[in-house]
Design a protein around this motif. Sequence first.
Motif, PDB file in Angstrom:
ATOM      1  N   LEU A 101       0.831  -1.204   0.000  1.00 18.76           N
ATOM      2  CA  LEU A 101       0.000   0.000   0.000  1.00 18.76           C
ATOM      3  C   LEU A 101       0.865   1.253   0.000  1.00 18.76           C
ATOM      4  N   TYR A 102       0.209   2.360  -0.326  1.00 14.46           N
ATOM      5  CA  TYR A 102       0.858   3.663  -0.243  1.00 14.46           C
ATOM      6  C   TYR A 102       1.304   3.880   1.196  1.00 14.46           C
ATOM      7  N   ASN A 103       2.531   4.305   1.391  1.00 11.94           N
ATOM      8  CA  ASN A 103       3.104   4.404   2.731  1.00 11.94           C
ATOM      9  C   ASN A 103       2.431   5.529   3.534  1.00 11.94           C
ATOM     10  N   THR A 104       1.560   5.151   4.442  1.00 11.66           N
ATOM     11  CA  THR A 104       0.863   6.104   5.309  1.00 11.66           C
ATOM     12  C   THR A 104       1.022   5.670   6.751  1.00 11.66           C
ATOM     13  N   LYS A 105       0.885   6.615   7.640  1.00 13.45           N
ATOM     14  CA  LYS A 105       0.822   6.325   9.067  1.00 13.45           C
ATOM     15  C   LYS A 105      -0.649   6.196   9.435  1.00 13.45           C
ATOM     16  N   LEU A 106      -0.955   5.369  10.408  1.00 16.87           N
ATOM     17  CA  LEU A 106      -2.332   5.140  10.817  1.00 16.87           C
ATOM     18  C   LEU A 106      -3.035   6.444  11.181  1.00 16.87           C
ATOM     19  N   GLU A 107      -2.338   7.317  11.880  1.00 21.60           N
ATOM     20  CA  GLU A 107      -2.963   8.576  12.305  1.00 21.60           C
ATOM     21  C   GLU A 107      -3.213   9.534  11.141  1.00 21.60           C
ATOM     22  N   GLU A 108      -2.629   9.270   9.981  1.00 22.80           N
ATOM     23  CA  GLU A 108      -2.876  10.105   8.805  1.00 22.80           C
ATOM     24  C   GLU A 108      -4.191   9.757   8.108  1.00 22.80           C
ATOM     25  N   ILE A 109      -4.669   8.544   8.319  1.00 28.96           N
ATOM     26  CA  ILE A 109      -5.871   8.112   7.603  1.00 28.96           C
ATOM     27  C   ILE A 109      -7.044   7.768   8.528  1.00 28.96           C
ATOM     28  N   THR A 110      -6.861   7.954   9.816  1.00 23.45           N
ATOM     29  CA  THR A 110      -7.933   7.663  10.771  1.00 23.45           C
ATOM     30  C   THR A 110      -8.127   8.829  11.735  1.00 23.45           C
ATOM     31  N   CYS A 111      -9.276   8.854  12.351  1.00 18.48           N
ATOM     32  CA  CYS A 111      -9.541   9.828  13.404  1.00 18.48           C
ATOM     33  C   CYS A 111     -10.353   9.114  14.482  1.00 18.48           C
ATOM     34  N   TYR A 112      -9.647   8.298  15.244  1.00 16.43           N
ATOM     35  CA  TYR A 112     -10.277   7.452  16.247  1.00 16.43           C
ATOM     36  C   TYR A 112     -11.043   8.269  17.283  1.00 16.43           C
ATOM     37  N   GLU A 113     -10.491   9.391  17.687  1.00 13.35           N
ATOM     38  CA  GLU A 113     -11.140  10.218  18.705  1.00 13.35           C
ATOM     39  C   GLU A 113     -12.503  10.713  18.218  1.00 13.35           C
ATOM     40  N   ALA A 114     -12.580  11.154  16.960  1.00 14.69           N
ATOM     41  CA  ALA A 114     -13.854  11.627  16.409  1.00 14.69           C
ATOM     42  C   ALA A 114     -14.865  10.483  16.337  1.00 14.69           C
ATOM     43  N   LEU A 115     -14.413   9.305  15.946  1.00 16.99           N
ATOM     44  CA  LEU A 115     -15.306   8.146  15.888  1.00 16.99           C
ATOM     45  C   LEU A 115     -15.868   7.831  17.267  1.00 16.99           C
ATOM     46  N   GLN A 116     -15.021   7.869  18.279  1.00 16.93           N
ATOM     47  CA  GLN A 116     -15.478   7.592  19.643  1.00 16.93           C
ATOM     48  C   GLN A 116     -16.527   8.605  20.099  1.00 16.93           C
ATOM     49  N   ILE A 117     -16.337   9.851  19.757  1.00 24.83           N
ATOM     50  CA  ILE A 117     -17.316  10.880  20.119  1.00 24.83           C
ATOM     51  C   ILE A 117     -18.662  10.596  19.462  1.00 24.83           C
ATOM     52  N   VAL A 118     -18.649  10.323  18.174  1.00 18.95           N
ATOM     53  CA  VAL A 118     -19.899  10.071  17.447  1.00 18.95           C
ATOM     54  C   VAL A 118     -20.596   8.812  17.960  1.00 18.95           C
ATOM     55  N   LEU A 119     -19.824   7.774  18.236  1.00 20.58           N
ATOM     56  CA  LEU A 119     -20.420   6.513  18.687  1.00 20.58           C
ATOM     57  C   LEU A 119     -20.938   6.567  20.117  1.00 20.58           C
ATOM     58  N   HIS A 120     -20.531   7.574  20.870  1.00 21.51           N
ATOM     59  CA  HIS A 120     -20.942   7.661  22.263  1.00 21.51           C
ATOM     60  C   HIS A 120     -21.770   8.909  22.577  1.00 21.51           C
ATOM     61  N   PHE A 121     -22.488   9.421  21.552  1.00 22.00           N
ATOM     62  CA  PHE A 121     -23.402  10.527  21.823  1.00 22.00           C
ATOM     63  C   PHE A 121     -24.366  10.118  22.931  1.00 22.00           C
ATOM     64  N   LYS A 122     -24.715  11.042  23.802  1.00 19.42           N
ATOM     65  CA  LYS A 122     -25.646  10.766  24.899  1.00 19.42           C
ATOM     66  C   LYS A 122     -27.094  11.034  24.479  1.00 19.42           C
TER      67      LYS A 122
END
Length: 81
Positions: free
Chosen positions: A17-38
């Motif tokens: 694959l094209y050489n990328t770092k995980l943090e360049e193609i993901t935003c885990y923190e944003a996903l956690q916020i959306v998945l845990h809306f109250k």
Amino acid sequence: MSDKGCVWEQTVEKYGLYNTKLEEITCYEALQIVLHFKFQHVSSMNKSKEYGFFGHADTFKSIGFWVEKLRQMKIIPSYEH
């Protein structure tokens, strides 16, 4: 997810694959916020239609399109069984 960078590096190497770092193609923190809306997250197009916006995008088709596009760009691996 910060501890999964080495797994992603192995995946990049394994599938060429094209050489990328995980943090360049993901935003885990944003996903956690959306998945845990109250609150219940419901979207309605009614207000948009009232103001004359009748176009729409099919979410499932859009996801499929972008997954395939990322595969073609060698950002994510292709699934082969």
